[in-house]
Design a protein around this motif. Structure first.
Motif, PDB file in Angstrom:
ATOM      1  N   ILE A  65      42.332  41.234 -13.385  1.00 37.84           N
ATOM      2  CA  ILE A  65      42.914  42.555 -13.657  1.00 37.84           C
ATOM      3  C   ILE A  65      43.167  43.380 -12.401  1.00 37.84           C
ATOM      4  O   ILE A  65      43.806  44.438 -12.474  1.00 37.84           O
ATOM      5  CB  ILE A  65      42.018  43.364 -14.623  1.00 37.84           C
ATOM      6  N   ALA A  68      46.383  45.508 -11.619  1.00 33.82           N
ATOM      7  CA  ALA A  68      47.157  45.728 -12.842  1.00 33.82           C
ATOM      8  C   ALA A  68      46.488  46.723 -13.784  1.00 33.82           C
ATOM      9  O   ALA A  68      47.122  47.244 -14.698  1.00 33.82           O
ATOM     10  CB  ALA A  68      47.375  44.403 -13.575  1.00 33.82           C
ATOM     11  N   GLU A 112      42.576  48.016 -22.154  1.00 31.40           N
ATOM     12  CA  GLU A 112      43.527  47.261 -21.332  1.00 31.40           C
ATOM     13  C   GLU A 112      42.864  46.079 -20.640  1.00 31.40           C
ATOM     14  O   GLU A 112      43.489  45.033 -20.431  1.00 31.40           O
ATOM     15  CB  GLU A 112      44.103  48.166 -20.244  1.00 31.40           C
ATOM     16  N   LEU A 162      44.332  42.295 -21.087  1.00 33.32           N
ATOM     17  CA  LEU A 162      45.018  41.617 -19.986  1.00 33.32           C
ATOM     18  C   LEU A 162      44.354  40.287 -19.640  1.00 33.32           C
ATOM     19  O   LEU A 162      45.040  39.295 -19.360  1.00 33.32           O
ATOM     20  CB  LEU A 162      45.057  42.520 -18.753  1.00 33.32           C
ATOM     21  N   SER A 183      46.481  36.876 -19.935  1.00 31.40           N
ATOM     22  CA  SER A 183      46.684  36.105 -18.703  1.00 31.40           C
ATOM     23  C   SER A 183      46.233  34.659 -18.854  1.00 31.40           C
ATOM     24  O   SER A 183      46.625  33.796 -18.055  1.00 31.40           O
ATOM     25  CB  SER A 183      45.930  36.763 -17.542  1.00 31.40           C
ATOM     26  N   TYR A 236      51.246  47.081 -24.006  1.00 29.84           N
ATOM     27  CA  TYR A 236      51.668  47.394 -22.639  1.00 29.84           C
ATOM     28  C   TYR A 236      51.665  46.155 -21.744  1.00 29.84           C
ATOM     29  O   TYR A 236      52.647  45.846 -21.068  1.00 29.84           O
ATOM     30  CB  TYR A 236      50.763  48.486 -22.065  1.00 29.84           C
ATOM     31  N   HIS A 237      50.556  45.425 -21.752  1.00 27.67           N
ATOM     32  CA  HIS A 237      50.463  44.287 -20.843  1.00 27.67           C
ATOM     33  C   HIS A 237      51.281  43.089 -21.337  1.00 27.67           C
ATOM     34  O   HIS A 237      51.796  42.315 -20.516  1.00 27.67           O
ATOM     35  CB  HIS A 237      49.001  43.917 -20.607  1.00 27.67           C
ATOM     36  N   ARG A 276      54.626  43.851 -20.007  1.00 28.49           N
ATOM     37  CA  ARG A 276      54.688  43.569 -18.562  1.00 28.49           C
ATOM     38  C   ARG A 276      54.855  42.086 -18.289  1.00 28.49           C
ATOM     39  O   ARG A 276      55.563  41.682 -17.351  1.00 28.49           O
ATOM     40  CB  ARG A 276      53.384  44.024 -17.888  1.00 28.49           C
TER      41      ARG A 276
END
Length: 415
Positions: A24, A27, A62, A66, A70, A95-96, A99
């Motif tokens: 993270i 980010a 978050e 994430l 990932s 959100y992620h 992205r």
């Protein structure tokens, strides 16, 4: 996973959390961990806040989202993900995922605050409002996942998500290594499981305390062996979870030192204090740690404690209600019912008396029909603003000295 015992469930290690921190980095915001001088003075504890409400999506969620996203393969990313959430996990995933170019579907309970649903849509996720509770939303989400072949991103019952949430404790103990205790809001137990894992590995003597809304004592029941009911609307809807996840629940039960419950009034007061003193907007769930200290000051007196302010996504109308209710509790906002003759000049006279005492009239209305007063009388209702209860008493004295009979409706100090 129903047939698994705590001994066979996946677990999380400090190495997992340190690996998550690397994932993270850059980010996710490394939020401040600062001392509250005013609240430390007022409450007698040395209080340090981790401002996770300052994350881009205003929540610690978050981090875990994430880490999980990932880890997906290219094939899984193309298929897309689905999550169920009361709001903060939803925004983190949305959100992620946006992205990273991963299609996202989010299932949220029907009563989710509008601000959370709107913010989730903002980052491109497909939002479905389904079910009255998080559990009902989850049931629908799992069925939808099967039908559409999506990857499920659980808000707490996933080792990768737990590891991501544990990075909160890593950062807190790097910033303030000599903390005596961490006081952590608890819903599904993902945050406290991750934080306890990191904290106990780094500093074995540190105390980790969970805090739940009294209406949703899920981890409390598991740790204490009680069977308190979980029900009702709570200000802390972000931690309104009927059962902890099997994975984080087992971790938390093994590592957490205690779990305490806080009332709705405790949550309201803490939310109010954070806004008025720290000048920071925190949702009810995020204020739970401070609520625990305010509700039991003696337990924390003289101790150095860290509190993650886990989120700041509160509906504006709900926040306004919290503020006005607390003003009423402090005697700064009161409703007066006054019997007056129904003749010209009486309202002006009453207003003058209130003004002479230094108070401000916020609302005024008459009641002539639904009252037991004589036909020549009327019931005057005023909502007035005063500095404190002392000034409120001055207003009452002034009115009664002028011959008016006054009934005051102010929230009780302990309400």
């Amino acid at each position: 996973m129903a047939d698994q015992t705590p001994e066979t469930l996946p677990t999380v290690t400090l190495a997992d959390i340190e690996r998550a921190a690397r994932v993270i980095e850059g980010a996710v915001v490394r939020t401040p961990c600062d001392r509250s001088h005013t609240l430390s003075h007022d409450l007698g504890a040395d209080i340090w806040f981790k401002f996770e409400n300052l994350q881009f999506t205003s929540s610690y969620k978050e981090r875990g989202a994430l880490v999980k996203l990932s880890s997906l393969s290219e094939e899984e990313r193309k298929r897309g993900v689905i999550a169920m959430s009361a709001g903060n996990h939803a925004q983190g995933v949305s959100y992620h995922a946006g992205r990273l170019g991963i299609p996202a579907t989010i299932v949220m309970p029907e009563g989710t605050p509008a601000v959370k649903a709107e913010n989730t849509r903002r980052w491109g996720a497909h939002v479905i409002l389904k079910g009255k509770t998080l559990e009902e939303a989850a049931e629908f989400a799992h069925a939808y996942r099967e039908e559409h072949g999506l990857v499920f991103v659980h808000p707490y019952n996933d080792p990768l998500v737990i590891a991501g949430q544990g990075t909160v404790a890593l950062e807190m103990l790097e910033a303030v290594p000599d903390l005596d205790a961490l006081i952590v809001p608890v819903g599904g137990s993902g945050l406290i499981a991750g934080m306890a894992t990191a904290a106990k590995a780094i500093k074995p003597g540190i105390e980790v305390i969970g805090v739940e809304a009294a209406l949703y004592p899920s981890l409390y029941n598991k740790v204490k062996g009680t069977h308190l009911p979980t029900r009702g609307d709570t200000l802390a809807e972000g931690i309104a979870v009927a059962q902890p996840g099997p994975i984080p629940g087992a971790i938390a039960a093994a590592l957490v030192d205690d779990v305490v419950l806080v009332s709705e009034t405790d949550l309201e007061r803490a939310t109010f204090a954070l806004l008025m003193i720290e000048k920071t907007v925190v949702e009810g769930a995020g204020a739970a740690g401070l609520a625990a200290i305010m509700a039991d000051r003696e337990r924390w007196k003289g101790r150095k404690v860290g509190l993650p302010l886990t989120g700041g996504n509160i509906d504006p109308r709900l926040l306004a209600s919290v503020l006005t209710r607390e003003l009423a509790r402090e005697g700064r906002l009161s409703r007066l019912t006054i019997d007056i003759p129904d003749r010209p000049g009486e309202l002006s006279r009453v207003s003058g008396l209130v003004g002479q005492a230094g108070a401000n009239i916020v609302e005024v209305y008459h009641q002539r029909v639904f009252t037991d007063l004589p036909a020549r009388g009327t019931e005057l209702n005023l909502v007035i603003e005063t500095r404190d209860r002392t000034q409120l008493q001055a207003v009452l004295t002034q009115l009664e000295a002028a011959g008016y009979r006054v009934l005051v409706k102010a929230a009780q100090a302990g309400a």
